[in-house]
Design a protein around this motif. Structure first.
Motif, PDB file in Angstrom:
ATOM      1  N   PRO A 297       0.799  -1.230   0.000  1.00 53.23           N
ATOM      2  CA  PRO A 297       0.000   0.000   0.000  1.00 53.23           C
ATOM      3  C   PRO A 297       0.831   1.279   0.000  1.00 53.23           C
ATOM      4  O   PRO A 297       0.444   2.266  -0.629  1.00 53.23           O
ATOM      5  CB  PRO A 297      -0.828  -0.126   1.285  1.00 53.23           C
ATOM      6  N   VAL A 298       1.969   1.266   0.705  1.00 59.56           N
ATOM      7  CA  VAL A 298       2.864   2.426   0.713  1.00 59.56           C
ATOM      8  C   VAL A 298       4.145   2.024  -0.001  1.00 59.56           C
ATOM      9  O   VAL A 298       4.852   1.109   0.431  1.00 59.56           O
ATOM     10  CB  VAL A 298       3.174   2.914   2.138  1.00 59.56           C
ATOM     11  N   LYS A 299       4.438   2.692  -1.076  1.00 58.98           N
ATOM     12  CA  LYS A 299       5.608   2.365  -1.885  1.00 58.98           C
ATOM     13  C   LYS A 299       6.873   2.277  -1.034  1.00 58.98           C
ATOM     14  O   LYS A 299       7.111   3.114  -0.170  1.00 58.98           O
ATOM     15  CB  LYS A 299       5.787   3.433  -2.963  1.00 58.98           C
ATOM     16  N   SER A 300       7.666   1.242  -1.295  1.00 61.42           N
ATOM     17  CA  SER A 300       8.980   1.012  -0.681  1.00 61.42           C
ATOM     18  C   SER A 300       8.919   0.577   0.779  1.00 61.42           C
ATOM     19  O   SER A 300       9.956   0.469   1.430  1.00 61.42           O
ATOM     20  CB  SER A 300       9.886   2.244  -0.816  1.00 61.42           C
ATOM     21  N   THR A 301       7.717   0.308   1.302  1.00 62.53           N
ATOM     22  CA  THR A 301       7.612  -0.317   2.619  1.00 62.53           C
ATOM     23  C   THR A 301       7.221  -1.779   2.430  1.00 62.53           C
ATOM     24  O   THR A 301       6.834  -2.205   1.346  1.00 62.53           O
ATOM     25  CB  THR A 301       6.552   0.368   3.504  1.00 62.53           C
ATOM     26  N   GLY A 302       7.328  -2.557   3.505  1.00 62.81           N
ATOM     27  CA  GLY A 302       6.874  -3.933   3.461  1.00 62.81           C
ATOM     28  C   GLY A 302       5.377  -3.994   3.182  1.00 62.81           C
ATOM     29  O   GLY A 302       4.629  -3.065   3.524  1.00 62.81           O
ATOM     30  N   GLY A 303       4.945  -5.078   2.555  1.00 61.52           N
ATOM     31  CA  GLY A 303       3.559  -5.172   2.125  1.00 61.52           C
ATOM     32  C   GLY A 303       2.707  -6.093   2.964  1.00 61.52           C
ATOM     33  O   GLY A 303       3.079  -6.513   4.054  1.00 61.52           O
ATOM     34  N   GLU A 304       1.546  -6.421   2.422  1.00 61.56           N
ATOM     35  CA  GLU A 304       0.620  -7.329   3.089  1.00 61.56           C
ATOM     36  C   GLU A 304       0.318  -8.506   2.167  1.00 61.56           C
ATOM     37  O   GLU A 304       0.155  -8.352   0.960  1.00 61.56           O
ATOM     38  CB  GLU A 304      -0.672  -6.614   3.474  1.00 61.56           C
ATOM     39  N   ARG A 305       0.257  -9.678   2.771  1.00 62.91           N
ATOM     40  CA  ARG A 305      -0.041 -10.905   2.031  1.00 62.91           C
ATOM     41  C   ARG A 305      -1.547 -11.121   2.033  1.00 62.91           C
ATOM     42  O   ARG A 305      -2.203 -11.030   3.075  1.00 62.91           O
ATOM     43  CB  ARG A 305       0.691 -12.077   2.678  1.00 62.91           C
ATOM     44  N   LEU A 306      -2.104 -11.421   0.863  1.00 64.20           N
ATOM     45  CA  LEU A 306      -3.540 -11.496   0.675  1.00 64.20           C
ATOM     46  C   LEU A 306      -3.977 -12.897   0.256  1.00 64.20           C
ATOM     47  O   LEU A 306      -3.202 -13.639  -0.351  1.00 64.20           O
ATOM     48  CB  LEU A 306      -3.981 -10.499  -0.402  1.00 64.20           C
TER      49      LEU A 306
ATOM     50  N   GLY B 243      -5.206  -0.914  -4.753  1.00 65.69           N
ATOM     51  CA  GLY B 243      -4.504  -0.336  -3.619  1.00 65.69           C
ATOM     52  C   GLY B 243      -3.007  -0.502  -3.627  1.00 65.69           C
ATOM     53  O   GLY B 243      -2.317   0.030  -2.744  1.00 65.69           O
ATOM     54  N   ASP B 244      -2.460  -1.195  -4.608  1.00 66.12           N
ATOM     55  CA  ASP B 244      -1.016  -1.430  -4.629  1.00 66.12           C
ATOM     56  C   ASP B 244      -0.262  -0.134  -4.952  1.00 66.12           C
ATOM     57  O   ASP B 244      -0.566   0.533  -5.945  1.00 66.12           O
ATOM     58  CB  ASP B 244      -0.688  -2.494  -5.675  1.00 66.12           C
ATOM     59  N   ARG B 245       0.712   0.199  -4.100  1.00 65.83           N
ATOM     60  CA  ARG B 245       1.516   1.429  -4.254  1.00 65.83           C
ATOM     61  C   ARG B 245       0.624   2.664  -4.423  1.00 65.83           C
ATOM     62  O   ARG B 245       0.998   3.627  -5.085  1.00 65.83           O
ATOM     63  CB  ARG B 245       2.470   1.339  -5.442  1.00 65.83           C
ATOM     64  N   LEU B 246      -0.548   2.632  -3.827  1.00 66.84           N
ATOM     65  CA  LEU B 246      -1.468   3.762  -3.959  1.00 66.84           C
ATOM     66  C   LEU B 246      -0.966   4.977  -3.176  1.00 66.84           C
ATOM     67  O   LEU B 246      -1.308   6.112  -3.486  1.00 66.84           O
ATOM     68  CB  LEU B 246      -2.860   3.357  -3.474  1.00 66.84           C
TER      69      LEU B 246
ATOM     70  N   SER C  68       3.128  -1.726   5.684  1.00 67.46           N
ATOM     71  CA  SER C  68       1.845  -1.059   5.500  1.00 67.46           C
ATOM     72  C   SER C  68       0.765  -2.069   5.157  1.00 67.46           C
ATOM     73  O   SER C  68       1.041  -3.160   4.657  1.00 67.46           O
ATOM     74  CB  SER C  68       1.951   0.011   4.406  1.00 67.46           C
ATOM     75  N   ARG C  69      -0.479  -1.665   5.445  1.00 66.12           N
ATOM     76  CA  ARG C  69      -1.600  -2.580   5.217  1.00 66.12           C
ATOM     77  C   ARG C  69      -2.846  -1.768   4.905  1.00 66.12           C
ATOM     78  O   ARG C  69      -3.083  -0.713   5.487  1.00 66.12           O
ATOM     79  CB  ARG C  69      -1.828  -3.431   6.476  1.00 66.12           C
ATOM     80  N   LEU C  70      -3.626  -2.266   3.973  1.00 67.38           N
ATOM     81  CA  LEU C  70      -4.926  -1.683   3.678  1.00 67.38           C
ATOM     82  C   LEU C  70      -6.058  -2.536   4.224  1.00 67.38           C
ATOM     83  O   LEU C  70      -7.090  -2.013   4.623  1.00 67.38           O
ATOM     84  CB  LEU C  70      -5.118  -1.511   2.166  1.00 67.38           C
ATOM     85  N   GLY C  71      -5.879  -3.849   4.225  1.00 60.65           N
ATOM     86  CA  GLY C  71      -6.962  -4.731   4.627  1.00 60.65           C
ATOM     87  C   GLY C  71      -8.132  -4.567   3.677  1.00 60.65           C
ATOM     88  O   GLY C  71      -7.977  -4.581   2.458  1.00 60.65           O
ATOM     89  N   HIS C  72      -9.324  -4.355   4.226  1.00 60.52           N
ATOM     90  CA  HIS C  72     -10.517  -4.212   3.392  1.00 60.52           C
ATOM     91  C   HIS C  72     -10.840  -2.749   3.108  1.00 60.52           C
ATOM     92  O   HIS C  72     -11.830  -2.445   2.446  1.00 60.52           O
ATOM     93  CB  HIS C  72     -11.715  -4.873   4.075  1.00 60.52           C
ATOM     94  N   ARG C  73     -10.008  -1.831   3.577  1.00 68.67           N
ATOM     95  CA  ARG C  73     -10.293  -0.414   3.376  1.00 68.67           C
ATOM     96  C   ARG C  73      -9.298   0.169   2.381  1.00 68.67           C
ATOM     97  O   ARG C  73      -8.101  -0.088   2.473  1.00 68.67           O
ATOM     98  CB  ARG C  73     -10.202   0.340   4.690  1.00 68.67           C
ATOM     99  N   LEU C  74      -9.810   0.943   1.465  1.00 73.52           N
ATOM    100  CA  LEU C  74      -8.952   1.578   0.475  1.00 73.52           C
ATOM    101  C   LEU C  74      -8.903   3.094   0.684  1.00 73.52           C
ATOM    102  O   LEU C  74      -8.398   3.829  -0.163  1.00 73.52           O
ATOM    103  CB  LEU C  74      -9.438   1.263  -0.938  1.00 73.52           C
ATOM    104  N   ASP C  75      -9.417   3.565   1.846  1.00 70.52           N
ATOM    105  CA  ASP C  75      -9.444   4.999   2.087  1.00 70.52           C
ATOM    106  C   ASP C  75      -8.154   5.503   2.716  1.00 70.52           C
ATOM    107  O   ASP C  75      -7.964   6.713   2.861  1.00 70.52           O
ATOM    108  CB  ASP C  75     -10.624   5.361   2.989  1.00 70.52           C
ATOM    109  N   GLY C  76      -7.257   4.614   3.078  1.00 71.43           N
ATOM    110  CA  GLY C  76      -5.995   5.029   3.670  1.00 71.43           C
ATOM    111  C   GLY C  76      -5.309   3.839   4.309  1.00 71.43           C
ATOM    112  O   GLY C  76      -5.962   2.940   4.829  1.00 71.43           O
TER     113      GLY C  76
END
Length: 234
Positions: A15-24, A36-39, A69-77
């Motif tokens: 979700p945040v470029k250049s930080t660790g991501g979330e596995r889905l 939401g990827d690199r959003l 970083s993580r978005l989960g089910h929310r794409l608002d931030g």
């Protein structure tokens, strides 16, 4: 006839470029890429985006890979997590103190794309296993290469099989057009939680494959991808 090239073993979003991501387990894919990827990215006062390198669009900001970083089910931030995995209450305030840069802020993508190259990266287990063999002293983990899709390939599949996909289309719930490989940089070697600095990884990839690793793709037809889906080529 369609050729099955593997099964999705892991799906990743950053979700945040250049930080660790979330596995889905599954994710929607639209024209831009995985939803939401690199959003979001860390942006400085000059409009440059926090990265592992300096270019016309990016500014090197050491330490971002220690965050996640993580978005989960929310794409608002996104949620931002510190190097110990603790959630950060105010991402921009934290980033300014952590990076010691008072001019940075967490920003949503606008006219300037947050992607280094193309929106979807696919890496096979065959190629990942080759890296483990080529750099036996290093801790090799899929997180070093930041793919969106880790594809489990059949036994005996050669490394760099991804090269044979270029110029072809394929997919499962979403359809992708494979274009080229990523040109790897020092980001593959940088320390992150659980992974020490490992310069031998990039050296091995450069010597064996001119620094190229994975398959980059554009989205042809949006859809949904899930772990366990078969991917095929036409």
């Amino acid at each position: 006839m369609a050729e099955i090239i593997g099964v999705i073993e892991q799906l990743w979003r950053y979700p945040v470029k250049s930080t660790g991501g979330e596995r889905l387990d599954s994710v929607e894919v639209d024209e831009r890429g995985l939803a939401g990827d690199r959003l979001y990215a860390v942006r400085d006062s000059a409009g440059k985006l926090g990265s592992g390198k300096n270019t016309r669009r990016f500014r090197r900001m050491d330490g971002l890979l220690r965050l996640s970083s993580r978005l989960g089910h929310r794409l608002d931030g996104p949620e931002l997590f510190d190097p110990l995995g603790r959630p950060v209450a105010d991402p921009t305030a934290f980033l300014r103190a952590y990076l010691q840069r008072p001019d940075v802020a967490l920003a949503r993508e606008d006219a300037v794309s947050h992607f280094d190259q193309l929106p979807v990266s696919v890496l096979t287990t065959a190629t990942l296993d080759w890296v483990r063999g080529a750099a036996p002293a290093a801790v090799v983990d899929v997180r070093r290469f930041r793919p969106n899709i880790l594809l489990r390939t059949p036994p005996g599949t050669p490394p760099f099989v991804e090269d044979g996909w270029f110029g072809r289309e394929g997919g499962g719930g979403a359809r992708l057009a494979f274009v080229r490989a990523s040109e790897r940089c020092a980001m593959t070697t940088v320390a992150q939680p659980g992974l020490p600095h490992a310069p031998e990884i990039l050296k091995a990839i450069i010597q064996a494959h001119e620094g190229r690793l994975d398959a980059l793709a554009e989205v042809v037809t949006p859809g949904r991808l899930s772990v366990g889906d078969e991917l095929s080529l036409n």
